[in-house]
Design an enzyme around this catalytic site. Structure first.
Site, PDB file in Angstrom:
ATOM      1  N   GLY A 182       0.817  -1.199   0.000  1.00 14.41           N
ATOM      2  CA  GLY A 182       0.000   0.000   0.000  1.00 14.41           C
ATOM      3  C   GLY A 182       0.850   1.248   0.000  1.00 14.41           C
ATOM      4  N   HIS A 183       0.218   2.370   0.337  1.00 13.56           N
ATOM      5  CA  HIS A 183       0.891   3.670   0.294  1.00 13.56           C
ATOM      6  C   HIS A 183       1.147   4.247   1.674  1.00 13.56           C
ATOM      7  CE1 HIS A 183      -0.573   4.509  -4.111  1.00 13.56           C
ATOM      8  NE2 HIS A 183       0.162   3.411  -4.000  1.00 13.56           N
ATOM      9  N   GLY A 184       1.048   3.416   2.715  1.00 14.29           N
ATOM     10  CA  GLY A 184       1.394   3.864   4.056  1.00 14.29           C
ATOM     11  C   GLY A 184       0.242   4.531   4.779  1.00 14.29           C
TER      12      GLY A 184
END
Length: 360
Positions: A210-212
């Protein structure tokens, strides 16, 4: 099943769900339970479970699986931005061993801006969501909007790394939200915290892919956004694009303040620490205003990055990033010697590797 649900995953059980909810919601008392039984798969088209309820503490036990129609079966040219909504329901508990499956793969290639969020709590206070598995949402898996005092715990959110905009948990206009003891791996932010949020606590979370965890983006289209008192602790990022991220648009207004990321571990995270006050800037206009970022602490952050620049503070010349504290940080690059990039940021760094030159 008492309200004539079929549970074969083919027949739309919308009306049975709605009838059962109406009975529960109208029950006078302190508690009653809506049971979605194990061993059944319920196809449910777009539905809203509305309050306010006479029942003080509605309880939804999801032990069976709930699946959405495919995009082709949605039935309208411009679908709603929500699939399952609980609206204006207080004291709600949703729990169980079941799966909520958005069948999002039929939507992802279309890049449809009207893709719905899978599960939305809107204007719901004093609620709990726990133990469920959320799979392959059309867009956001869980959206929390205009809510107060919500606890999300022991949930599992799963979607492919390349599934677009499938945020795990998206929070806006809400306060006193706790996310804890959970695992999120999607194609976008594990948790996204948007404008109008305060007192958000995230603890004991596994994030990846994911993107955090992202605060923002804030201030888009000149909007005034505020976020404060966000505290992230004991989070493990694995294979994510970002770790701790704050992102704001040029030309926005408002602030993001009193934010902390503490005791964070990283495993091959591309951008472990990133603050970007030029998010989606085209660099063709003169920056006139910016969302102010201040009083942000990063402490106890350790692990590896697949990027050379592991700390990136790209801040505004108009409203510089102030009162940043970095302490006890050690981030190594798997590619080369780790470095930092720092513009228009002010604060202190102690026991921090790599060195951040613009901090004292």
């Amino acid at each position: 099943m008492e309200y004539r649900a079929i549970g074969n995953g083919i027949t739309d059980d919308y009306q049975a769900f709605l009838n059962a909810w109406t009975r529960i919601c109208e029950t006078v008392g302190t508690s009653a339970t809506l049971v979605i039984p194990k061993g059944k798969t319920f196809l449910v088209s777009r539905i809203s479970f509305d309050g306010p309820c006479a029942l003080q503490n509605p309880f939804v036990q999801v032990d069976g699986d709930i699946v959405a129609p495919t995009r082709e079966g949605w039935g309208v040219k411009r679908p709603s931005d929500r699939w399952i909504t609980f609206n204006n329901v207080n004291g709600l508990t949703i729990t169980g061993s079941g799966h909520i499956n958005g069948q999002g793969s039929t939507w992802w290639n279309m890049r449809d801006k009207n893709r719905p969020s899978a599960l939305t709590l809107s204007n719901c206070n004093n609620c709990q969501l726990s133990w469920l598995t959320h799979v392959n949402s059309q867009r956001n898996h869980i959206s929390i909007c205009d809510c107060n005092n919500v606890v999300i715990s022991h949930i599992n959110i799963i979607a492919p790394e390349d599934s677009p905009n499938t945020d795990g948990i998206d929070i806006s206009l809400s306060q006193n939200i706790r996310i804890e003891h959970s695992s999120i791996g999607t194609g976008d932010d594990c948790v996204a915290i948007n404008g109008g949020c305060k007192f958000i606590n995230i603890t004991d979370l596994n994030c990846g892919p994911g993107h955090g965890i992202s605060i923002g983006s804030l201030g888009g289209d000149g909007r005034k956004d505020t976020v404060e008192e966000v505290h992230v602790q004991n989070v493990h990022f694995s294979g994510t694009m970002n770790g701790a991220r704050i992102k704001t648009w040029e030309g926005g207004q408002g602030f993001a303040r009193n934010i902390s990321f503490d005791q964070i571990t990283l495993a091959e995270v591309y951008n472990p620490i990133v603050i970007d006050q030029h998010y989606f800037s085209d660099h063709r206009t003169v920056e006139a205003s910016a969302v102010a970022i201040r009083d942000v602490t990063f402490s106890g952050i350790r692990g590896t990055s697949t990027n050379e620049i592991v700390i990136n503070l790209n801040c505004s010349a108009v409203v510089p990033f102030t009162s940043i504290v970095m302490n006890n940080i050690n981030i190594q690059s798997t590619k080369s010697v780790a470095s930092s990039d720092c513009v228009n940021a002010r604060g202190t760094a102690t026991a921090t590797f790599p060195n951040v030159p613009c901090l004292t």
